[in-house]
Design an enzyme around this catalytic site. Structure first.
Site, PDB file in Angstrom:
ATOM      1  N   HIS A   1       0.861  -1.189   0.000  1.00  0.00           N
ATOM      2  CA  HIS A   1       0.000   0.000   0.000  1.00  0.00           C
ATOM      3  C   HIS A   1       0.894   1.235   0.000  1.00  0.00           C
ATOM      4  CE1 HIS A   1      -4.163  -1.056  -0.091  1.00  0.00           C
ATOM      5  NE2 HIS A   1      -3.997  -2.013   0.790  1.00  0.00           N
TER       6      HIS A   1
ATOM      7  N   ASP B   1      -4.777   2.106   1.867  1.00  0.00           N
ATOM      8  CA  ASP B   1      -5.168   1.496   3.143  1.00  0.00           C
ATOM      9  C   ASP B   1      -5.687   2.562   4.107  1.00  0.00           C
ATOM     10  OD1 ASP B   1      -2.581   2.563   3.100  1.00  0.00           O
ATOM     11  OD2 ASP B   1      -1.863   1.278   4.711  1.00  0.00           O
TER      12      ASP B   1
ATOM     13  N   TYR C   1      -6.993   8.130 -17.460  1.00  0.00           N
ATOM     14  CA  TYR C   1      -8.026   8.846 -16.715  1.00  0.00           C
ATOM     15  C   TYR C   1      -8.163  10.283 -17.210  1.00  0.00           C
ATOM     16  CZ  TYR C   1      -7.404   4.981 -13.433  1.00  0.00           C
ATOM     17  OH  TYR C   1      -7.327   3.747 -12.869  1.00  0.00           O
TER      18      TYR C   1
ATOM     19  N   GLU D   1       0.087   8.402  10.851  1.00  0.00           N
ATOM     20  CA  GLU D   1      -1.264   7.878  11.104  1.00  0.00           C
ATOM     21  C   GLU D   1      -2.227   8.856  11.791  1.00  0.00           C
ATOM     22  OE1 GLU D   1       0.030   4.187  12.965  1.00  0.00           O
ATOM     23  OE2 GLU D   1      -0.751   3.087  11.243  1.00  0.00           O
TER      24      GLU D   1
END
Ligand SMILES: [Zn+2]
Length: 429
Positions: free
Chosen positions: A131, A136, A331, A408
């Protein structure tokens, strides 16, 4: 992702009225600060699920282990996840206590084909998958937001459609979900907004970074075979040598970009791979080139594609070579709706303070398939800064590095911003 970008603080707080169709003054809307406090209190749970996901990354459109974790988490909240048929996508609806429109909140699910070298104790347990783009954390933040919103159903006027999509990294996962009817709601229900967050170590942890209009660019790919006539390297006049033709094309493409494209609506053309010939005394039959075209508007996208074809065919014709040019559309431009962007930036600034909400001066030259959703629904994609405070901005490993580490605690900001944008959008609708 592409070049850095000078940012300015979000100082003029925009109106929160985007999409407003009713008087919200009497509604009991929880303050942004309360959402952030709840998201911070729930951070250990968000970190736990993020680490579970981080250990078992999967690449592409079929991510069964990832899907199972997302489904378990949604069920544990009392939601009823629905599974995609053509991919391992997951959707779930948080139904508000009062009627109203629908907003889509999106998180992507896939990892990248890299072998992780962060040394983290929760590092990927799968060689060749990581990841490394933080998807994630996107899933963990959206699950955190779902918990915040689930606890506030009485204040939700409408519904929140949670969109967990695989295959963002070049596999058009969002388009599969749209083709399966993501936005086709029962009669009387309408999707009026869509919002996505992307984590990044480019920005300081806890900031929200965004811009109206083009947020990310279109990324298309070209493959070119120049066909000449091979022969002896000592007698080029008896051959049609594709190598100088290739060299001329590579340089002429750069001149085409700088001379034909508006400097304020930029484009990048990069030939990233050339393959021709085998040894010192043979002129080869063909030369192969491939690369990418990045553009920040659909108008420039069309102009550059036409320019590439003109340059390739013109130079080949000038040397009696022929060109087989294949263009692979990637894209489209990720276009943030200006009104929705001002609204969502205002919500974020109310929560985090103006200094933490930063308007970027330029688009990012990466691409995103949330662009397909934004072609159908007004909305926006913002970045959540997650550069660990101890890292030097100049050298911090970036997304797509196998050494990237996301801070985090920024996930609490992301979860709270997702939830606040949804609550406010629906309250205004
Ligand atoms: Zn990504």
């Amino acid at each position: 992702m592409g070049t850095g970008s000078v940012g300015t603080r979000h100082c003029a707080r925009p109106t929160l009225a985007a999409g407003r169709r009713g008087d919200t003054s009497t509604m009991n809307i929880p303050t942004a600060a309360a959402l952030l406090a709840d998201a911070r209190a729930a951070l250990p749970a968000t970190i736990a699920v993020r680490r579970r996901l981080h250990r078992t990354p999967e690449v592409g459109l079929r991510l069964p282990a990832t899907q199972a974790i997302v489904v378990d988490e949604l069920r544990a909240m009392g939601l009823e996840p629905r599974l995609g048929s053509s991919t391992t996508s997951v959707t779930a609806v948080i139904e508000g206590a009062r009627p109203g429109p629908t907003i889509v909140l999106r998180a992507d699910m896939d990892g990248l084909p890299l072998t992780e070298e962060t040394g983290l104790e929760f590092a990927s347990e799968r060689a060749g998958a990581m990841h490394a783009c933080g998807h994630d954390t996107h899933m963990a933040m959206l699950l955190g937001a779902a918990r915040l919103l689930g606890a506030r159903r009485d204040q939700l006027a409408g519904r929140v459609l949670l969109m967990f999509q695989p295959g963002e990294e070049g596999f058009h996962g969002a388009r599969f979900m749209l083709d399966e009817g993501l936005l086709d709601l029962p009669a009387g229900q309408e999707v009026t907004g869509a919002f996505a967050l992307h984590i990044s170590t480019r920005y300081a942890s806890g900031t929200i970074d965004y811009r109206p209009g083009a947020m990310l660019v279109a990324a298309d790919f070209i493959r070119l075979t120049i066909r000449g006539r091979g022969g002896h390297a000592s007698a080029p006049h008896e051959t049609i040598d594709p190598i100088p033709v290739a060299a001329e094309i590579v340089l002429a493409l750069q001149a085409m970009v700088t001379r034909r494209v508006d400097a304020f609506d930029p484009a990048v053309v990069t030939i990233a791979h050339i393959d021709a010939g085998t040894t010192t005394n043979i002129i080869p039959e063909t030369a192969f080139l491939e690369g990418t075209i990045r553009t920040a508007s659909e108008a420039t996208r069309a102009l550059v594609h036409a320019g590439v074809r003109r340059v390739v065919e013109g130079i080949c014709a000038a040397h009696d070579a022929t060109a087989e040019l294949e263009t692979v559309p990637g894209y489209p431009v990720t276009l943030n709706d200006p009104a929705f962007t001002a609204f969502a930036a205002g919500v974020a600034a109310e929560m985090l303070g103006d200094d933490a909400v930063i308007e970027l001066a330029t688009p990012i030259m990466g691409a995103e398939d949330f662009s397909y959703v934004l072609q159908r629904v007004p909305g926006a994609m913002f970045f959540v800064g997650a550069r660990p405070p101890e890292e030097d901005p100049a050298t911090a490993p970036q997304n797509h590095s196998n050494r990237v580490v996301h801070h985090e605690p920024a996930m609490a900001v992301g979860a709270a911003v997702y939830a606040a944008v949804a609550l406010r959008h629906l309250a205004a609708g």
